[in-house]
Write a protein that holds these residues in place. Structure first.
Motif, short mmCIF file in Angstrom:
data_model
loop_
_atom_site.label_atom_id
_atom_site.label_comp_id
_atom_site.label_asym_id
_atom_site.label_seq_id
_atom_site.Cartn_x
_atom_site.Cartn_y
_atom_site.Cartn_z
N GLU A 308 176.69 45.51 -3.52
CA GLU A 308 177.94 44.83 -3.90
C GLU A 308 177.87 43.35 -3.54
N PHE A 309 177.41 43.06 -2.31
CA PHE A 309 177.30 41.68 -1.86
C PHE A 309 176.35 40.89 -2.75
N GLY A 310 175.20 41.49 -3.09
CA GLY A 310 174.23 40.81 -3.94
C GLY A 310 174.82 40.41 -5.28
N ILE A 311 175.60 41.33 -5.88
CA ILE A 311 176.24 41.04 -7.18
C ILE A 311 177.30 39.96 -7.03
N LEU A 312 178.12 40.10 -5.97
CA LEU A 312 179.22 39.14 -5.75
C LEU A 312 178.69 37.73 -5.48
N ILE A 313 177.66 37.63 -4.61
CA ILE A 313 177.14 36.31 -4.26
C ILE A 313 176.45 35.67 -5.45
N LEU A 314 175.85 36.50 -6.31
CA LEU A 314 175.22 35.98 -7.53
C LEU A 314 176.28 35.38 -8.45
N ILE A 315 177.41 36.07 -8.59
CA ILE A 315 178.50 35.56 -9.44
C ILE A 315 179.07 34.26 -8.85
N ILE A 316 179.28 34.26 -7.53
CA ILE A 316 179.83 33.06 -6.87
C ILE A 316 178.89 31.88 -7.03
N GLN A 317 177.58 32.11 -6.85
CA GLN A 317 176.61 31.01 -6.96
C GLN A 317 176.47 30.53 -8.40
N GLN A 318 176.63 31.42 -9.37
CA GLN A 318 176.62 31.01 -10.78
C GLN A 318 177.84 30.13 -11.08
N PHE A 319 178.98 30.53 -10.52
CA PHE A 319 180.19 29.70 -10.68
C PHE A 319 179.99 28.33 -10.06
#
Length: 386
Positions: A308-319
């Motif tokens: 979950e963290f990996g997916i969330l941090i990927l989305i945040i970093q893309q933003f």
């Protein structure tokens, strides 16, 4: 004293002798510098330590001056009397430094104790996390018919080490961390001196600028003077603009990370958010430096939460990389991605973490200076052809 004439045959011998003499002298000087490099480094380190309040004061002034200027300009739009323009600057300094002081107080009062508590809990639960990893390894070995004896051996050794060395010293580790924070707080005298210096610099910035300008005009040719002034303006623009924008960008990303991880109930939300916020200041590598250790920590605790963290941090970093960072930093650097990567690798290798922080704006200054000189040289060649 004999003066050589260029037509005299002995003139060539004199030139050769002079060249050899200068080459030997330069070699001796270079050898001396390299042989005494350690002592020279210690000397400059001592000078930097003594002048650290002044250096920090200059950095404070550069970072806080834009905020002071905005408040000063807003006040001066209403007040057109010359004497009251200084009042606008005083007001800007008071408001800016008061806000910064409140933020630092809140950080020390509420944030740091919570962070230390999170680290304490993490260390106390470390044996449990390690056991979970070895249990998972045993299941993998059983599934594929591999002997798990090496897993048992390493598990026993790891548990013994943690229970005998790490866990009993948790209080010592936390106390050392607290002592480190206390030592920073005890350096309040240097911080106060730095703040006073920064206030003087901001309040009388025109006076300091005029003094430096007079020195440059007195001892530099017009060409060198113009080059120095142009370069200084560019350095201030790049460094000031980059660090203010990047600091705000990192704070926003840290706050967003904290909110999102809290919603999804990711363990050690505060600790991970701080790590992401701090490392995000480093361009390109920052997100990876913050995310990878956090991912490994969560894998030991709860693999599902790690995913979950990996997916969330990927989305945040893309933003951050595609929306927030370009909006805040924009084209302040003006370098291609290759040169950004090159600068971080070079200065990070030479000066460590600090080098990675200043790599991009520092290399951008060098890049812009070289680019300007090359373009000017090409333009001169084109004019010469015509």
């Amino acid at each position: 004293m004999k003066f050589y004439n260029k037509k005299d045959s002995s003139y060539n011998y004199f030139r050769i002798f002079l060249a050899v003499f200068l080459a030997i002298t330069c070699s001796i000087v270079v050898y001396f510098l390299f042989s005494k490099m350690k002592h020279i480094g210690l000397f400059f380190n001592k000078i930097l330590t003594i002048l650290s309040p002044v250096i920090i004061g200059i950095i404070f002034a550069l970072l806080l001056n834009p905020f002071v200027k905005k408040i000063e300009d807003a006040f001066n739009k209403k007040e057109k009397i010359r004497e009251e323009k200084k009042l606008g600057r005083v007001l800007g300094i008071l408001i800016t430094y008061l806000v910064v002081g409140i933020l630092i107080f809140l950080l020390i009062k509420f944030f740091i104790p919570s962070l230390l508590e999170s680290i304490n809990v993490m260390f106390n639960n470390l044996p449990t996390y390690i056991d979970k990893v070895f249990i998972w390894l045993r299941k993998v070995c059983e599934k594929y018919g591999i002997s798990s004896s090496f897993v048992d051996e390493y598990s026993k050794g790891m548990n013994t080490f943690i229970k005998s060395s790490v866990v009993p010293n948790i209080d010592v580790i936390i106390n050392n961390l607290a002592t480190g924070v206390t030592s920073v707080i005890k350096g309040i005298i240097n911080v106060i001196i730095s703040i006073i210096i920064s206030i003087y610099l901001i309040y009388d910035k025109e006076g300091f600028q005029n003094g430096i300008d007079k020195v440059l005009r007195a001892y530099c040719s017009p060409k060198i003077y113009n080059d120095i002034v142009s370069m200084a303006k560019n350095v201030y623009k790049l460094f000031g603009g980059f660090f203010v924008a990047k600091a705000l960008d990192s704070l926003i990303i840290g706050f967003i990370t904290f909110i999102v991880l809290s919603i999804f109930k990711i363990p050690y939300t505060l600790l991970i958010s701080v790590l992401v916020c701090v490392t995000n200041i480093i361009p390109f590598f920052g997100p990876f430096i913050g995310a990878i250790p956090s991912l490994f920590l969560l894998l030991m605790i709860n693999p599902a939460k790690a995913i979950e963290f990996g997916i969330l941090i990927l989305i945040i970093q893309q933003f951050d990389g595609n929306i927030l960072s370009p909006k805040m930093i924009g084209n302040k650097i003006g370098m291609k991605s290759f040169w950004v990567l090159f600068a971080i690798i070079l200065f990070g290798g030479l000066f460590g973490f600090g080098g990675m922080l200043v790599a991009v704006p520092l290399f951008a200054c060098i890049y812009d200076f070289v680019k300007h000189k090359v373009e000017k040289r090409l333009a001169e060649k084109e004019e010469a052809k015509e």
